[in-house]
Design a protein around this motif. Sequence first.
Motif, PDB file in Angstrom:
ATOM      1  N   GLU A  45       0.829  -1.216   0.000  1.00  0.00           N
ATOM      2  CA  GLU A  45       0.000   0.000   0.000  1.00  0.00           C
ATOM      3  C   GLU A  45       0.859   1.261   0.000  1.00  0.00           C
ATOM      4  O   GLU A  45       0.577   2.209  -0.734  1.00  0.00           O
ATOM      5  CB  GLU A  45      -0.936   0.021   1.211  1.00  0.00           C
ATOM      6  CG  GLU A  45      -2.205  -0.749   0.996  1.00  0.00           C
ATOM      7  CD  GLU A  45      -3.195  -0.525   2.135  1.00  0.00           C
ATOM      8  OE1 GLU A  45      -3.396   0.639   2.537  1.00  0.00           O
ATOM      9  OE2 GLU A  45      -3.760  -1.520   2.592  1.00  0.00           O
ATOM     10  N   HIS A  75       2.446   1.655  -3.423  1.00  0.00           N
ATOM     11  CA  HIS A  75       1.433   2.048  -4.405  1.00  0.00           C
ATOM     12  C   HIS A  75       1.088   3.523  -4.255  1.00  0.00           C
ATOM     13  O   HIS A  75       0.973   4.254  -5.233  1.00  0.00           O
ATOM     14  CB  HIS A  75       0.182   1.184  -4.246  1.00  0.00           C
ATOM     15  CG  HIS A  75      -0.956   1.648  -5.083  1.00  0.00           C
ATOM     16  ND1 HIS A  75      -2.040   2.300  -4.558  1.00  0.00           N
ATOM     17  CD2 HIS A  75      -1.177   1.604  -6.421  1.00  0.00           C
ATOM     18  CE1 HIS A  75      -2.878   2.614  -5.520  1.00  0.00           C
ATOM     19  NE2 HIS A  75      -2.378   2.205  -6.661  1.00  0.00           N
ATOM     20  N   ASN A  76       0.937   3.982  -3.033  1.00  0.00           N
ATOM     21  CA  ASN A  76       0.625   5.397  -2.791  1.00  0.00           C
ATOM     22  C   ASN A  76       1.790   6.301  -3.171  1.00  0.00           C
ATOM     23  O   ASN A  76       1.588   7.419  -3.639  1.00  0.00           O
ATOM     24  CB  ASN A  76       0.249   5.625  -1.326  1.00  0.00           C
ATOM     25  CG  ASN A  76      -1.084   5.018  -0.971  1.00  0.00           C
ATOM     26  OD1 ASN A  76      -1.945   4.849  -1.825  1.00  0.00           O
ATOM     27  ND2 ASN A  76      -1.251   4.667   0.281  1.00  0.00           N
ATOM     28  N   GLU A  77       3.001   5.811  -2.958  1.00  0.00           N
ATOM     29  CA  GLU A  77       4.199   6.601  -3.238  1.00  0.00           C
ATOM     30  C   GLU A  77       4.473   6.722  -4.744  1.00  0.00           C
ATOM     31  O   GLU A  77       4.805   7.790  -5.239  1.00  0.00           O
ATOM     32  CB  GLU A  77       5.401   5.954  -2.536  1.00  0.00           C
ATOM     33  CG  GLU A  77       6.658   6.754  -2.567  1.00  0.00           C
ATOM     34  CD  GLU A  77       6.657   7.951  -1.625  1.00  0.00           C
ATOM     35  OE1 GLU A  77       7.489   8.841  -1.844  1.00  0.00           O
ATOM     36  OE2 GLU A  77       5.835   8.002  -0.685  1.00  0.00           O
ATOM     37  N   TYR A  78       4.339   5.600  -5.466  1.00  0.00           N
ATOM     38  CA  TYR A  78       4.743   5.555  -6.876  1.00  0.00           C
ATOM     39  C   TYR A  78       3.595   5.383  -7.863  1.00  0.00           C
ATOM     40  O   TYR A  78       3.719   5.783  -9.018  1.00  0.00           O
ATOM     41  CB  TYR A  78       5.732   4.404  -7.099  1.00  0.00           C
ATOM     42  CG  TYR A  78       7.017   4.550  -6.334  1.00  0.00           C
ATOM     43  CD1 TYR A  78       7.940   5.522  -6.671  1.00  0.00           C
ATOM     44  CD2 TYR A  78       7.316   3.706  -5.264  1.00  0.00           C
ATOM     45  CE1 TYR A  78       9.132   5.664  -5.972  1.00  0.00           C
ATOM     46  CE2 TYR A  78       8.501   3.824  -4.561  1.00  0.00           C
ATOM     47  CZ  TYR A  78       9.410   4.809  -4.921  1.00  0.00           C
ATOM     48  OH  TYR A  78      10.583   4.940  -4.229  1.00  0.00           O
ATOM     49  N   GLY A  79       2.527   4.711  -7.469  1.00  0.00           N
ATOM     50  CA  GLY A  79       1.479   4.346  -8.410  1.00  0.00           C
ATOM     51  C   GLY A  79       1.867   3.052  -9.109  1.00  0.00           C
ATOM     52  O   GLY A  79       3.029   2.647  -9.109  1.00  0.00           O
ATOM     53  N   TRP A  80       0.899   2.391  -9.725  1.00  0.00           N
ATOM     54  CA  TRP A  80       1.156   1.082 -10.330  1.00  0.00           C
ATOM     55  C   TRP A  80       2.142   1.160 -11.492  1.00  0.00           C
ATOM     56  O   TRP A  80       3.002   0.293 -11.640  1.00  0.00           O
ATOM     57  CB  TRP A  80      -0.131   0.431 -10.809  1.00  0.00           C
ATOM     58  CG  TRP A  80      -1.043  -0.007  -9.713  1.00  0.00           C
ATOM     59  CD1 TRP A  80      -2.332   0.381  -9.528  1.00  0.00           C
ATOM     60  CD2 TRP A  80      -0.761  -0.918  -8.639  1.00  0.00           C
ATOM     61  NE1 TRP A  80      -2.854  -0.228  -8.410  1.00  0.00           N
ATOM     62  CE2 TRP A  80      -1.917  -1.032  -7.855  1.00  0.00           C
ATOM     63  CE3 TRP A  80       0.372  -1.645  -8.267  1.00  0.00           C
ATOM     64  CZ2 TRP A  80      -1.988  -1.841  -6.732  1.00  0.00           C
ATOM     65  CZ3 TRP A  80       0.303  -2.454  -7.146  1.00  0.00           C
ATOM     66  CH2 TRP A  80      -0.860  -2.546  -6.388  1.00  0.00           C
ATOM     67  N   LYS A  81       2.013   2.186 -12.330  1.00  0.00           N
ATOM     68  CA  LYS A  81       2.855   2.261 -13.524  1.00  0.00           C
ATOM     69  C   LYS A  81       4.338   2.362 -13.156  1.00  0.00           C
ATOM     70  O   LYS A  81       5.170   1.602 -13.650  1.00  0.00           O
ATOM     71  CB  LYS A  81       2.431   3.449 -14.388  1.00  0.00           C
ATOM     72  CG  LYS A  81       3.133   3.494 -15.714  1.00  0.00           C
ATOM     73  CD  LYS A  81       2.567   4.592 -16.591  1.00  0.00           C
ATOM     74  CE  LYS A  81       3.248   4.568 -17.948  1.00  0.00           C
ATOM     75  NZ  LYS A  81       2.679   5.536 -18.864  1.00  0.00           N
ATOM     76  N   GLU A  82       4.665   3.309 -12.292  1.00  0.00           N
ATOM     77  CA  GLU A  82       6.061   3.481 -11.894  1.00  0.00           C
ATOM     78  C   GLU A  82       6.548   2.298 -11.054  1.00  0.00           C
ATOM     79  O   GLU A  82       7.691   1.864 -11.189  1.00  0.00           O
ATOM     80  CB  GLU A  82       6.243   4.778 -11.122  1.00  0.00           C
ATOM     81  CG  GLU A  82       7.693   5.129 -10.887  1.00  0.00           C
ATOM     82  CD  GLU A  82       7.891   6.489 -10.258  1.00  0.00           C
ATOM     83  OE1 GLU A  82       9.028   6.766  -9.865  1.00  0.00           O
ATOM     84  OE2 GLU A  82       6.925   7.262 -10.146  1.00  0.00           O
ATOM     85  N   THR A 118      -3.746  -5.070  -8.609  1.00  0.00           N
ATOM     86  CA  THR A 118      -4.556  -4.706  -7.450  1.00  0.00           C
ATOM     87  C   THR A 118      -3.736  -5.066  -6.214  1.00  0.00           C
ATOM     88  O   THR A 118      -2.803  -5.872  -6.295  1.00  0.00           O
ATOM     89  CB  THR A 118      -5.897  -5.469  -7.392  1.00  0.00           C
ATOM     90  OG1 THR A 118      -5.627  -6.859  -7.215  1.00  0.00           O
ATOM     91  CG2 THR A 118      -6.740  -5.250  -8.641  1.00  0.00           C
TER      92      THR A 118
END
Length: 72
Positions: free
Chosen positions: A20, A23-30, A45
């Motif tokens: 989590e 994911h919050n820090e980078y996002g899925w793409k990065e 997910t």
Amino acid sequence: MSTEQPNNPLHGVKLADIVEYLHNEYGWKELGMLVDINCFQNNPTIKSSLKFLRRTPWAREKVEKLYLQTIK
């Protein structure tokens, strides 16, 4: 409790919290570019990523390493 593993920075940190946070820090793409594993690149997910990481030690190590680099 924390005296049991004083040199382990991941002691007491749940894998779900790590995923989590990343994911919050980078996002899925990065995150998919930083850690080259499919669970972050194809329809990612939190739930599916956790399922994969719990079954795949080498991938979990990569994610934990990125987490440690990110929080320092």
